[in-house]
Design a protein around this motif. Structure first.
Motif, PDB file in Angstrom:
ATOM      1  N   UNK A   6       0.822  -1.209   0.000  1.00  0.00           N
ATOM      2  CA  UNK A   6       0.000   0.000   0.000  1.00  0.00           C
ATOM      3  C   UNK A   6       0.859   1.263   0.000  1.00  0.00           C
ATOM      4  N   UNK A   7       0.343   2.330  -0.604  1.00  0.00           N
ATOM      5  CA  UNK A   7       1.082   3.600  -0.582  1.00  0.00           C
ATOM      6  C   UNK A   7       1.053   4.226   0.801  1.00  0.00           C
ATOM      7  N   UNK A   8       2.074   5.076   1.095  1.00  0.00           N
ATOM      8  CA  UNK A   8       3.195   5.409   0.209  1.00  0.00           C
ATOM      9  C   UNK A   8       4.370   4.457   0.411  1.00  0.00           C
ATOM     10  N   UNK A   9       5.047   4.131  -0.676  1.00  0.00           N
ATOM     11  CA  UNK A   9       6.286   3.346  -0.641  1.00  0.00           C
ATOM     12  C   UNK A   9       7.371   4.157  -1.326  1.00  0.00           C
ATOM     13  N   UNK A  10       8.525   4.258  -0.696  1.00  0.00           N
ATOM     14  CA  UNK A  10       9.641   4.938  -1.336  1.00  0.00           C
ATOM     15  C   UNK A  10      10.392   3.943  -2.216  1.00  0.00           C
ATOM     16  N   UNK A  11      10.680   4.306  -3.457  1.00  0.00           N
ATOM     17  CA  UNK A  11      11.258   3.339  -4.391  1.00  0.00           C
ATOM     18  C   UNK A  11      12.683   2.948  -4.044  1.00  0.00           C
ATOM     19  N   UNK A  12      13.102   1.805  -4.561  1.00  0.00           N
ATOM     20  CA  UNK A  12      14.490   1.369  -4.439  1.00  0.00           C
ATOM     21  C   UNK A  12      15.360   2.286  -5.301  1.00  0.00           C
ATOM     22  N   UNK A 176      22.111   7.421 -19.030  1.00  0.00           N
ATOM     23  CA  UNK A 176      23.004   6.382 -18.552  1.00  0.00           C
ATOM     24  C   UNK A 176      22.344   5.016 -18.534  1.00  0.00           C
ATOM     25  N   UNK A 177      22.888   4.140 -17.684  1.00  0.00           N
ATOM     26  CA  UNK A 177      22.430   2.758 -17.574  1.00  0.00           C
ATOM     27  C   UNK A 177      22.273   2.412 -16.096  1.00  0.00           C
ATOM     28  N   UNK A 178      21.273   1.594 -15.778  1.00  0.00           N
ATOM     29  CA  UNK A 178      21.075   1.080 -14.424  1.00  0.00           C
ATOM     30  C   UNK A 178      21.370  -0.414 -14.437  1.00  0.00           C
ATOM     31  N   UNK A 179      22.140  -0.880 -13.453  1.00  0.00           N
ATOM     32  CA  UNK A 179      22.467  -2.299 -13.319  1.00  0.00           C
ATOM     33  C   UNK A 179      21.810  -2.833 -12.045  1.00  0.00           C
ATOM     34  N   UNK A 180      21.105  -3.978 -12.187  1.00  0.00           N
ATOM     35  CA  UNK A 180      20.368  -4.547 -11.066  1.00  0.00           C
ATOM     36  C   UNK A 180      20.843  -5.974 -10.803  1.00  0.00           C
ATOM     37  N   UNK A 181      21.369  -6.265  -9.607  1.00  0.00           N
ATOM     38  CA  UNK A 181      21.749  -7.645  -9.273  1.00  0.00           C
ATOM     39  C   UNK A 181      20.567  -8.592  -9.430  1.00  0.00           C
ATOM     40  N   UNK A 182      20.803  -9.747 -10.034  1.00  0.00           N
ATOM     41  CA  UNK A 182      19.719 -10.677 -10.366  1.00  0.00           C
ATOM     42  C   UNK A 182      19.025 -11.247  -9.132  1.00  0.00           C
ATOM     43  N   UNK A 183      19.746 -11.375  -8.020  1.00  0.00           N
ATOM     44  CA  UNK A 183      19.170 -11.948  -6.800  1.00  0.00           C
ATOM     45  C   UNK A 183      18.604 -10.896  -5.853  1.00  0.00           C
ATOM     46  N   UNK A 185      16.241  -8.585  -3.860  1.00  0.00           N
ATOM     47  CA  UNK A 185      14.829  -8.337  -3.561  1.00  0.00           C
ATOM     48  C   UNK A 185      14.554  -6.837  -3.672  1.00  0.00           C
ATOM     49  N   UNK A 186      13.294  -6.467  -3.666  1.00  0.00           N
ATOM     50  CA  UNK A 186      12.969  -5.031  -3.743  1.00  0.00           C
ATOM     51  C   UNK A 186      13.156  -4.410  -2.364  1.00  0.00           C
ATOM     52  N   UNK A 187      14.064  -3.432  -2.278  1.00  0.00           N
ATOM     53  CA  UNK A 187      14.405  -2.816  -0.993  1.00  0.00           C
ATOM     54  C   UNK A 187      14.062  -1.331  -1.038  1.00  0.00           C
ATOM     55  N   UNK A 188      12.879  -0.945  -0.561  1.00  0.00           N
ATOM     56  CA  UNK A 188      12.469   0.459  -0.635  1.00  0.00           C
ATOM     57  C   UNK A 188      13.445   1.398   0.060  1.00  0.00           C
ATOM     58  N   UNK A 189      13.638   2.553  -0.572  1.00  0.00           N
ATOM     59  CA  UNK A 189      14.445   3.641  -0.007  1.00  0.00           C
ATOM     60  C   UNK A 189      15.875   3.219   0.319  1.00  0.00           C
ATOM     61  N   UNK A 190      16.408   2.264  -0.446  1.00  0.00           N
ATOM     62  CA  UNK A 190      17.770   1.779  -0.239  1.00  0.00           C
ATOM     63  C   UNK A 190      18.518   1.823  -1.566  1.00  0.00           C
ATOM     64  N   UNK A 191      19.751   2.295  -1.537  1.00  0.00           N
ATOM     65  CA  UNK A 191      20.553   2.350  -2.767  1.00  0.00           C
ATOM     66  C   UNK A 191      21.200   0.980  -2.996  1.00  0.00           C
ATOM     67  N   UNK A 192      20.414   0.082  -3.567  1.00  0.00           N
ATOM     68  CA  UNK A 192      20.846  -1.297  -3.747  1.00  0.00           C
ATOM     69  C   UNK A 192      21.171  -1.631  -5.199  1.00  0.00           C
ATOM     70  N   UNK A 193      20.835  -0.719  -6.121  1.00  0.00           N
ATOM     71  CA  UNK A 193      21.158  -0.906  -7.530  1.00  0.00           C
ATOM     72  C   UNK A 193      22.362  -0.027  -7.875  1.00  0.00           C
ATOM     73  N   UNK A 194      22.765  -0.056  -9.132  1.00  0.00           N
ATOM     74  CA  UNK A 194      23.924   0.721  -9.568  1.00  0.00           C
ATOM     75  C   UNK A 194      23.560   1.541 -10.806  1.00  0.00           C
ATOM     76  N   UNK A 195      24.017   2.790 -10.830  1.00  0.00           N
ATOM     77  CA  UNK A 195      23.780   3.632 -11.994  1.00  0.00           C
ATOM     78  C   UNK A 195      25.112   4.110 -12.562  1.00  0.00           C
TER      79      UNK A 195
END
Length: 353
Positions: A6-12, A176-183, A185-195
């Motif tokens: 449910x909202x609000x959710x802060x995106x990963x 640019x490009x975004x890189x997402x680790x294949x394993x 999980x969705x982690x709201x409000x966390x810098x878990x991906x790479x740009x």
């Protein structure tokens, strides 16, 4: 509305890295408004990155969401506006307007699109704990029947393709490009991906500065470039200094302080002047009542800054200070030094290039 997420959710979020990392899922980095879209039957809510509602500003997307998304779902994506075959952030920004009549008019003149790149829930199931690779499979199935203005973001696991996208797609307004680790999980409000973003350098005139919110020290330097007519145009700011460096800069620039009346940007306080030139201090729906005053400096010093890309005739984001350039004269700091990006059709991006 009754959804498993449910909202609000802060995106990963994503952290910046210099190179494309191996062994991940890769997507183009879109230059728009990050949006989480919640649909429960006919009820649609579009939330911003900060959780504020965006639904009223993009009324044309509501029926599109009902048409293209599953009856019950939560989608992570980007709202963009295309103009002339490329993304146009200025026209997108104009869509945030308090007047309902203006919102409706702009929805017709500059309609928005939704580019979906992740899914947080579908039906009665939360997908937050699902790995990235599995969420992508669910997303592709969920959007198999989508049609414009709703798009599935192209993705690849081939780093060579990602590198090609990085080099080619900038011409369509992507950054640019975004890189997402294949394993992942969705982690709201966390810098878990790479740009991975483009970075270039330019030599700019330092023509003023704004105070930092903490006191009489430098907050950001105001940057200028000379146009073809020899007029100094305000192109953006550079910042991100340590507190000690802010104090040093205030002392270092003190001898250059001058009156606004003797400055190339003397007309900055005149609202009409902003229609004919790029000047600091323009009020906008983004700045609100924020203090836009600045300290005028004689435009005698040049610094090198790093920037990612231009939005028209200005830096799209805050530039990063690199060094002083005592070997450069201010009049030599012109737009001509900026690299021109080869244009690329946005439709090719949406089809995966």
């Amino acid at each position: 509305m009754d959804l498993p997420v449910m909202p609000p959710v802060k995106p990963m979020l994503a952290k910046s890295v210099a190179k494309i990392p191996p062994g991940m899922q890769y997507e183009a980095k879109w230059d728009g408004f990050r949006a989480l879209v919640y649909r429960d039957g006919d009820e649609v809510v579009i939330g911003s990155r900060t959780g504020k509602p965006l639904t009223r500003y993009f009324p044309e997307l509501v029926p599109a969401v009902r048409e293209s998304l599953p009856p019950r779902c939560v989608i992570d994506g980007e709202i963009v506006v295309a103009y002339g075959g490329r993304l146009d952030f200025d026209r997108l920004s104009e869509r945030i307007h308090p007047a309902e009549s203006r919102v409706r008019l702009l929805a017709e003149r500059t309609p928005a699109s939704l580019v979906a790149f992740d899914i947080l829930a579908v039906g009665d199931d939360s997908l937050l704990s699902l790995r990235q690779a599995d969420r992508r499979a669910v997303l592709e199935a969920a959007l198999s029947g989508a049609s414009p203005p709703v798009h599935l973001a192209p993705a690849t696991r081939d780093p060579a393709v990602a590198q090609e996208w990085f080099e080619r797609f900038e011409g369509a307004g992507l950054d640019g490009v975004v890189a997402k680790p294949l394993d992942l999980p969705y982690r709201p409000d966390t810098r878990a991906m790479y740009k991975i973003k483009h970075e270039r350098t330019a030599d700019c005139v330092v023509a003023g500065y704004r105070f930092h919110k903490s006191g009489p020290v430098v907050g950001s330097l105001l940057l200028g470039l000379y146009d073809a007519q020899g007029v100094l145009q305000h192109v953006g700011v550079c910042g991100a200094f340590s507190m000690r460096r802010r104090e040093e800069l205030a002392a270092e620039l003190e001898p250059l302080r001058t009156d606004h009346a003797d400055h190339p940007w003397a007309a900055w306080a005149d609202a009409e002047a902003h229609e004919h030139a790029r000047l600091p201090g323009a009020q906008s729906r983004w700045s609100g009542k924020k203090d836009q005053s600045w300290v005028a400096l004689r435009p005698d010093r040049v610094c090198e800054v790093a920037y990612d890309h231009m939005e028209g005739d200005r830096f799209r984001h805050t530039a990063q200070f690199r060094r002083w350039r005592p070997d450069r004269t201010p009049p030599s700091c012109t737009y001509a030094q900026l690299e021109e990006v080869v244009r690329y059709d946005l439709a090719e991006v949406l089809s995966g290039g």
